[in-house]
Each structure stands twice: as C-alpha cells, then as structure tokens.
Design a protein around this motif. Sequence first.
Motif, PDB file in Angstrom:
ATOM      1  N   LEU A  28       0.835  -1.203   0.000  1.00  0.00           N
ATOM      2  CA  LEU A  28       0.000   0.000   0.000  1.00  0.00           C
ATOM      3  C   LEU A  28       0.873   1.258   0.000  1.00  0.00           C
ATOM      4  N   LEU A  29       1.966   1.241   0.757  1.00  0.00           N
ATOM      5  CA  LEU A  29       2.866   2.396   0.783  1.00  0.00           C
ATOM      6  C   LEU A  29       3.669   2.520  -0.511  1.00  0.00           C
ATOM      7  N   GLN A  30       4.088   1.386  -1.054  1.00  0.00           N
ATOM      8  CA  GLN A  30       4.910   1.383  -2.258  1.00  0.00           C
ATOM      9  C   GLN A  30       4.100   1.743  -3.505  1.00  0.00           C
ATOM     10  N   TRP A  31       2.898   1.166  -3.618  1.00  0.00           N
ATOM     11  CA  TRP A  31       2.054   1.390  -4.792  1.00  0.00           C
ATOM     12  C   TRP A  31       0.663   1.862  -4.349  1.00  0.00           C
ATOM     13  N   PRO A  32       0.540   3.104  -3.937  1.00  0.00           N
ATOM     14  CA  PRO A  32      -0.768   3.589  -3.472  1.00  0.00           C
ATOM     15  C   PRO A  32      -1.719   3.864  -4.645  1.00  0.00           C
ATOM     16  N   THR A  33      -2.373   2.819  -5.080  1.00  0.00           N
ATOM     17  CA  THR A  33      -3.336   2.950  -6.173  1.00  0.00           C
ATOM     18  C   THR A  33      -4.741   2.750  -5.629  1.00  0.00           C
ATOM     19  N   ILE A  34      -5.721   3.018  -6.466  1.00  0.00           N
ATOM     20  CA  ILE A  34      -7.119   2.780  -6.077  1.00  0.00           C
ATOM     21  C   ILE A  34      -7.316   1.315  -5.710  1.00  0.00           C
ATOM     22  N   LEU A  35      -6.712   0.413  -6.480  1.00  0.00           N
ATOM     23  CA  LEU A  35      -6.864  -1.022  -6.223  1.00  0.00           C
ATOM     24  C   LEU A  35      -6.267  -1.410  -4.867  1.00  0.00           C
ATOM     25  N   THR A  36      -5.045  -0.959  -4.564  1.00  0.00           N
ATOM     26  CA  THR A  36      -4.452  -1.314  -3.275  1.00  0.00           C
ATOM     27  C   THR A  36      -5.206  -0.671  -2.113  1.00  0.00           C
ATOM     28  N   LEU A  37      -5.694   0.544  -2.315  1.00  0.00           N
ATOM     29  CA  LEU A  37      -6.497   1.190  -1.272  1.00  0.00           C
ATOM     30  C   LEU A  37      -7.808   0.448  -1.030  1.00  0.00           C
ATOM     31  N   ALA A  38      -8.406  -0.071  -2.092  1.00  0.00           N
ATOM     32  CA  ALA A  38      -9.668  -0.805  -1.962  1.00  0.00           C
ATOM     33  C   ALA A  38      -9.454  -2.205  -1.393  1.00  0.00           C
ATOM     34  N   MET A  39      -8.381  -2.860  -1.800  1.00  0.00           N
ATOM     35  CA  MET A  39      -8.154  -4.243  -1.394  1.00  0.00           C
ATOM     36  C   MET A  39      -7.630  -4.380   0.030  1.00  0.00           C
ATOM     37  N   PHE A  40      -6.871  -3.407   0.508  1.00  0.00           N
ATOM     38  CA  PHE A  40      -6.266  -3.524   1.836  1.00  0.00           C
ATOM     39  C   PHE A  40      -7.300  -3.800   2.930  1.00  0.00           C
ATOM     40  N   PRO A  41      -8.335  -2.981   3.098  1.00  0.00           N
ATOM     41  CA  PRO A  41      -9.288  -3.272   4.182  1.00  0.00           C
ATOM     42  C   PRO A  41     -10.032  -4.587   3.974  1.00  0.00           C
ATOM     43  N   LEU A  42     -10.292  -4.945   2.718  1.00  0.00           N
ATOM     44  CA  LEU A  42     -10.967  -6.219   2.461  1.00  0.00           C
ATOM     45  C   LEU A  42     -10.094  -7.399   2.857  1.00  0.00           C
TER      46      LEU A  42
END
Length: 96
Positions: A28-42
């Motif tokens: 998430l820190l390395q590649w802060p994209t919409i996908l990583t932001l959406a997938m992290f909490p899931l």
Amino acid sequence: MGSPRRGVYAHVRHPQYIAFLGILFGFLLQWPTILTLAMFPLLVLMYVRLARSEERDALRAFGTEYERYATITPAWVPRFGRHNVPGPRHGGAAGA
C-alpha cells in the motif's frame, strides 16, 4: 498441540497473518493505487475472519489446553517478556 511455549507463537497467536498484513501495508505504501487502497481493508477483514475461524477449530481440537494458551498469548499485538509465556517460571523460588 505442539509447544507454543517457545518461538514466535509464545508471543502472538497469529504471526503469519501479522507478517502478511505487514507486507500488504508495505504494498500500500509502495504502490498507493485505487486497487491497493480498496483491497487492503478487504484483505484485513478476510484474514481476521480466517484467524477467528481457525481459533474456533483449535478450541474444538485442543479444548482447555488451547483456551489456556489463548488467555495468556495475545492474538495480534505481541507482548514481549516472560509474563506471557505459559508454563512454570524458570529459576527462583515459587511465586518469585
């Protein structure tokens, strides 16, 4: 149930999930994209649910032995020191 009195399992019940969530946070820190932001909490939610399910299975399989272990050892945030290691104290008199 093996011996959770030594190693990482003496300090925390879910070290593999903690490590995986740390890696996810790094992504998430390395590649802060919409996908990583959406997938992290899931993914965090999925792994917390998986850990709870595994704990229910362990409780059924090992009963009071696992229940004792779970009351002494934290699930997610390790407490380092002798106070959380199950079993008799090493050295010193009883109650020391």
